[in-house]
Scaffold this active site. Structure first.
Site, PDB file in Angstrom:
ATOM      1  N   THR A 274      -6.476 -23.987  14.796  1.00 43.16           N
ATOM      2  CA  THR A 274      -5.645 -24.254  15.979  1.00 43.16           C
ATOM      3  C   THR A 274      -5.661 -25.751  16.252  1.00 43.16           C
ATOM      4  O   THR A 274      -6.708 -26.408  16.084  1.00 43.16           O
ATOM      5  CB  THR A 274      -6.103 -23.513  17.266  1.00 43.16           C
ATOM      6  OG1 THR A 274      -5.494 -24.155  18.394  1.00 43.16           O
ATOM      7  CG2 THR A 274      -7.595 -23.515  17.500  1.00 43.16           C
TER       8      THR A 274
ATOM      9  N   GLN B  70       3.750 -31.612  17.578  1.00 39.77           N
ATOM     10  CA  GLN B  70       2.325 -31.758  17.259  1.00 39.77           C
ATOM     11  C   GLN B  70       1.831 -30.706  16.277  1.00 39.77           C
ATOM     12  O   GLN B  70       0.744 -30.834  15.724  1.00 39.77           O
ATOM     13  CB  GLN B  70       1.488 -31.665  18.556  1.00 39.77           C
ATOM     14  CG  GLN B  70       1.768 -32.804  19.505  1.00 39.77           C
ATOM     15  CD  GLN B  70       1.408 -32.462  20.940  1.00 39.77           C
ATOM     16  OE1 GLN B  70       0.425 -32.938  21.474  1.00 39.77           O
ATOM     17  NE2 GLN B  70       2.193 -31.643  21.584  1.00 39.77           N
ATOM     18  N   ARG B  71       2.602 -29.647  16.091  1.00 39.49           N
ATOM     19  CA  ARG B  71       2.174 -28.584  15.154  1.00 39.49           C
ATOM     20  C   ARG B  71       2.936 -28.625  13.840  1.00 39.49           C
ATOM     21  O   ARG B  71       2.631 -27.875  12.919  1.00 39.49           O
ATOM     22  CB  ARG B  71       2.423 -27.212  15.800  1.00 39.49           C
ATOM     23  CG  ARG B  71       1.502 -26.902  16.925  1.00 39.49           C
ATOM     24  CD  ARG B  71       1.256 -25.447  17.169  1.00 39.49           C
ATOM     25  NE  ARG B  71       2.305 -24.528  16.914  1.00 39.49           N
ATOM     26  CZ  ARG B  71       2.755 -23.615  17.786  1.00 39.49           C
ATOM     27  NH1 ARG B  71       2.252 -23.577  19.005  1.00 39.49           N
ATOM     28  NH2 ARG B  71       3.670 -22.757  17.441  1.00 39.49           N
TER      29      ARG B  71
ATOM     30  N   ASP C 154      -5.595 -26.866  19.073  1.00 35.59           N
ATOM     31  CA  ASP C 154      -6.286 -27.029  20.363  1.00 35.59           C
ATOM     32  C   ASP C 154      -7.785 -27.307  20.198  1.00 35.59           C
ATOM     33  O   ASP C 154      -8.428 -27.792  21.116  1.00 35.59           O
ATOM     34  CB  ASP C 154      -6.130 -25.765  21.225  1.00 35.59           C
ATOM     35  CG  ASP C 154      -4.677 -25.385  21.440  1.00 35.59           C
ATOM     36  OD1 ASP C 154      -3.823 -26.287  21.376  1.00 35.59           O
ATOM     37  OD2 ASP C 154      -4.398 -24.189  21.680  1.00 35.59           O
TER      38      ASP C 154
ATOM     39  N   GLY D 174      -8.341 -18.566  18.905  1.00 31.66           N
ATOM     40  CA  GLY D 174      -9.196 -17.745  19.757  1.00 31.66           C
ATOM     41  C   GLY D 174      -8.707 -16.311  19.891  1.00 31.66           C
ATOM     42  O   GLY D 174      -9.505 -15.365  19.797  1.00 31.66           O
ATOM     43  N   GLY D 175      -7.403 -16.128  20.117  1.00 34.59           N
ATOM     44  CA  GLY D 175      -6.850 -14.782  20.285  1.00 34.59           C
ATOM     45  C   GLY D 175      -7.044 -13.942  19.038  1.00 34.59           C
ATOM     46  O   GLY D 175      -7.391 -12.740  19.108  1.00 34.59           O
TER      47      GLY D 175
ATOM     48  N   ARG E  87       7.143 -49.853  32.641  1.00 29.27           N
ATOM     49  CA  ARG E  87       7.185 -48.476  33.161  1.00 29.27           C
ATOM     50  C   ARG E  87       5.839 -47.772  33.023  1.00 29.27           C
ATOM     51  O   ARG E  87       5.000 -48.164  32.210  1.00 29.27           O
ATOM     52  CB  ARG E  87       8.182 -47.650  32.325  1.00 29.27           C
ATOM     53  CG  ARG E  87       9.620 -47.906  32.683  1.00 29.27           C
ATOM     54  CD  ARG E  87      10.518 -47.161  31.717  1.00 29.27           C
ATOM     55  NE  ARG E  87      11.911 -47.257  32.129  1.00 29.27           N
ATOM     56  CZ  ARG E  87      12.944 -47.049  31.324  1.00 29.27           C
ATOM     57  NH1 ARG E  87      12.757 -46.733  30.056  1.00 29.27           N
ATOM     58  NH2 ARG E  87      14.176 -47.138  31.784  1.00 29.27           N
TER      59      ARG E  87
ATOM     60  N   ARG F 198       8.630 -42.412  33.321  1.00 28.19           N
ATOM     61  CA  ARG F 198       9.324 -41.532  32.374  1.00 28.19           C
ATOM     62  C   ARG F 198       8.318 -40.514  31.827  1.00 28.19           C
ATOM     63  O   ARG F 198       7.115 -40.790  31.774  1.00 28.19           O
ATOM     64  CB  ARG F 198       9.894 -42.327  31.195  1.00 28.19           C
ATOM     65  CG  ARG F 198      11.050 -43.250  31.566  1.00 28.19           C
ATOM     66  CD  ARG F 198      12.320 -42.462  31.842  1.00 28.19           C
ATOM     67  NE  ARG F 198      13.473 -43.321  32.039  1.00 28.19           N
ATOM     68  CZ  ARG F 198      13.851 -43.835  33.204  1.00 28.19           C
ATOM     69  NH1 ARG F 198      13.137 -43.604  34.292  1.00 28.19           N
ATOM     70  NH2 ARG F 198      14.929 -44.604  33.288  1.00 28.19           N
TER      71      ARG F 198
ATOM     72  N   ARG G 171       2.463 -13.777  17.449  1.00 30.06           N
ATOM     73  CA  ARG G 171       1.378 -13.648  18.425  1.00 30.06           C
ATOM     74  C   ARG G 171       1.095 -12.181  18.765  1.00 30.06           C
ATOM     75  O   ARG G 171       0.437 -11.886  19.762  1.00 30.06           O
ATOM     76  CB  ARG G 171       1.718 -14.445  19.688  1.00 30.06           C
ATOM     77  CG  ARG G 171       1.761 -15.957  19.486  1.00 30.06           C
ATOM     78  CD  ARG G 171       1.681 -16.690  20.792  1.00 30.06           C
ATOM     79  NE  ARG G 171       1.806 -18.132  20.645  1.00 30.06           N
ATOM     80  CZ  ARG G 171       0.779 -18.953  20.360  1.00 30.06           C
ATOM     81  NH1 ARG G 171      -0.420 -18.460  20.194  1.00 30.06           N
ATOM     82  NH2 ARG G 171       0.971 -20.243  20.253  1.00 30.06           N
TER      83      ARG G 171
HETATM   84  O1  F6P Z   1      -2.407 -22.784  20.519  1.00 34.28           O
HETATM   85  C1  F6P Z   1      -1.572 -23.743  19.991  1.00 34.28           C
HETATM   86  C2  F6P Z   1      -0.491 -24.100  20.970  1.00 34.28           C
HETATM   87  O2  F6P Z   1       0.334 -25.069  20.367  1.00 34.28           O
HETATM   88  C3  F6P Z   1      -0.981 -24.597  22.325  1.00 34.28           C
HETATM   89  O3  F6P Z   1      -1.385 -25.936  22.298  1.00 34.28           O
HETATM   90  C4  F6P Z   1       0.206 -24.326  23.188  1.00 34.28           C
HETATM   91  O4  F6P Z   1      -0.183 -24.128  24.534  1.00 34.28           O
HETATM   92  C5  F6P Z   1       0.774 -23.056  22.605  1.00 34.28           C
HETATM   93  O5  F6P Z   1       0.291 -22.974  21.278  1.00 34.28           O
HETATM   94  C6  F6P Z   1       2.269 -22.987  22.581  1.00 34.28           C
HETATM   95  O6  F6P Z   1       2.624 -21.733  22.152  1.00 34.28           O
HETATM   96  P1  F6P Z   1       4.052 -21.326  21.600  1.00 34.28           P
HETATM   97  O7  F6P Z   1       4.249 -21.978  20.275  1.00 34.28           O
HETATM   98  O8  F6P Z   1       3.981 -19.832  21.500  1.00 34.28           O
HETATM   99  O9  F6P Z   1       5.038 -21.821  22.599  1.00 34.28           O
END
Ligand code: F6P
Length: 350
Positions: free
Chosen positions: A133, A276-277, A135, A111-112, A170, A268, A74
């Site tokens: 991304t 998710q990534r 997101d 975006g960044g 729950r 819970r 980053r």
């Molecule tokens: O931008 C992708 C993302 O997974 C966001 O959904 C989440 O807020 C962020 O990155 C988490 O960042 P890191 O992997 O640096 O903890």
């Protein structure tokens, strides 16, 4: 015709990055006869001149791999942590760009990255970007790659949480990534039939959520799934300034505790986090990343620098970086996904 190009991946990793590198690299090599250099770990690797040659061997067998073969970070060119200091390393980055006689640099990121890429373009580098991304918050493109895979993972998680929530009567509050936008939570909540969907664009009222859950109980459904975006905020806790975000995890825990107290149903929390990534990109993300990557090589051949390669409808277009950088694509309040969620009886917390 440009002869040598560089590529880097920056920001959080995303399924489909390798498909994009492969698409770009193969088209650049085979269609346009360019040399392709990869820089490791985003802008940091470019600053430290850590490279790898992306020849046909390096580009083989990576289409379905998750993560990025180049690594990512980053780090920002103009604010790079060096030892104990944060320094502007843009000049060193420019030197390395020139050292390799690059005709263009491709920055693949969210975006960044678009913002950082524009700054480099303003320093005279020939920059093209690709939008990635999970997101889906990059403006100027219909969708970013990585989103579809994450959507599938989060939906699958909601499906699985349903059976256990049902068995134990729950409330399960499932926290879904998305940074400051609600695309992923809304999409997965809709696809997975969540009973409540909470997104940052619609600050929620916990009493309204509790009432919706109790209404379900009265009608014989003694469990509920609450899909909450990590950036969702309670009406009582709307940040004073933009960017002043609550701590997502504690917000989700607090929400679950409040719901338990108000509904007297056991609650819970499941935080999906980086699951998710991770892993294999979906077919759709591989197609999109391949399309954007190969089109990017064409835009380089046409010297269309200073642009992001975006998807509009079925096709790719070049969007000026000035129109993208520093902006964020929120879920519009009149979006049809929101309308669909309301019409199937989902509580949106408002
Ligand atoms: O931008 C992708 C993302 O997974 C966001 O959904 C989440 O807020 C962020 O990155 C988490 O960042 P890191 O992997 O640096 O903890």
């Amino acid at each position: 015709m440009p002869k040598a190009i560089g590529v880097l991946t920056s920001g959080g990793d995303t399924p489909g990055l390798n498909a994009a590198i492969r698409g770009l690299g193969k088209a650049a090599l085979y269609e346009y006869g360019m040399d392709v250099i990869g820089f490791h770990d985003g802008f940091r690797g470019l600053m430290e001149n850590r490279t790898t040659r992306l020849d046909s061997t390096a580009l083989s067998g990576i289409l379905s791999l998750g993560g990025t073969i180049l690594g990512t970070s980053r780090d920002k060119p103009h604010r790079m942590p060096i030892g104990n200091k944060v320094q502007d390393m843009t000049d060193m980055i420019l030197d390395n760009y020139q050292r390799h006689h690059l005709d263009a640099l491709v920055c693949i990121g969210g975006g960044g990255t678009q913002k950082n890429a524009l700054k480099l373009a303003e320093k005279g580098m020939n920059i093209i970007t690709l939008p990635k991304t999970i997101d889906n918050d990059v403006v100027g493109t219909d969708v970013t790659f990585g989103f579809d895979t994450a959507l599938g993972i989060a939906t699958n998680a909601i499906d699985r949480l349903h059976t256990t929530a049902h068995s134990h009567h729950r409330i399960i509050v499932v926290e879904i990534m998305g940074h400051k936008v609600g695309w992923l939570a809304l999409g997965a909540g809709l696809a997975g039939g969540a009973d409540v969907i909470l997104i940052p664009e619609i600050p929620y009222d916990v009493d309204i959520i509790a009432e919706a859950i109790m209404q379900r109980s009265r009608s014989g459904k003694s469990f509920s799934i609450v899909a909450v975006a990590e950036g969702a905020v309670s009406k009582k806790e709307i940040p004073e300034k933009a960017g002043e975000q609550k701590c997502p995890q504690s917000g989700t825990m607090k929400l679950a505790q409040e719901l338990e107290k108000l509904t007297r149903l056991e609650s819970r929390v499941t935080i999906l986090g980086h699951l998710q990534r991770g892993g294999t990109p979906s077919a759709r993300d591989r197609v999109l990343a391949s399309q954007l990557g190969t089109s990017c090589a064409r835009f380089i051949a046409e010297k269309q620098f200073g642009n992001m390669v975006a998807l509009r409808g079925e096709n790719t277009v070049a969007v000026p970086l000035e129109e993208v950088a520093g902006k964020r694509k929120y879920v519009p309040l009149d979006h049809e996904w929101l309308d669909a969620a309301r019409k199937v009886g989902t509580c949106l917390g408002d």
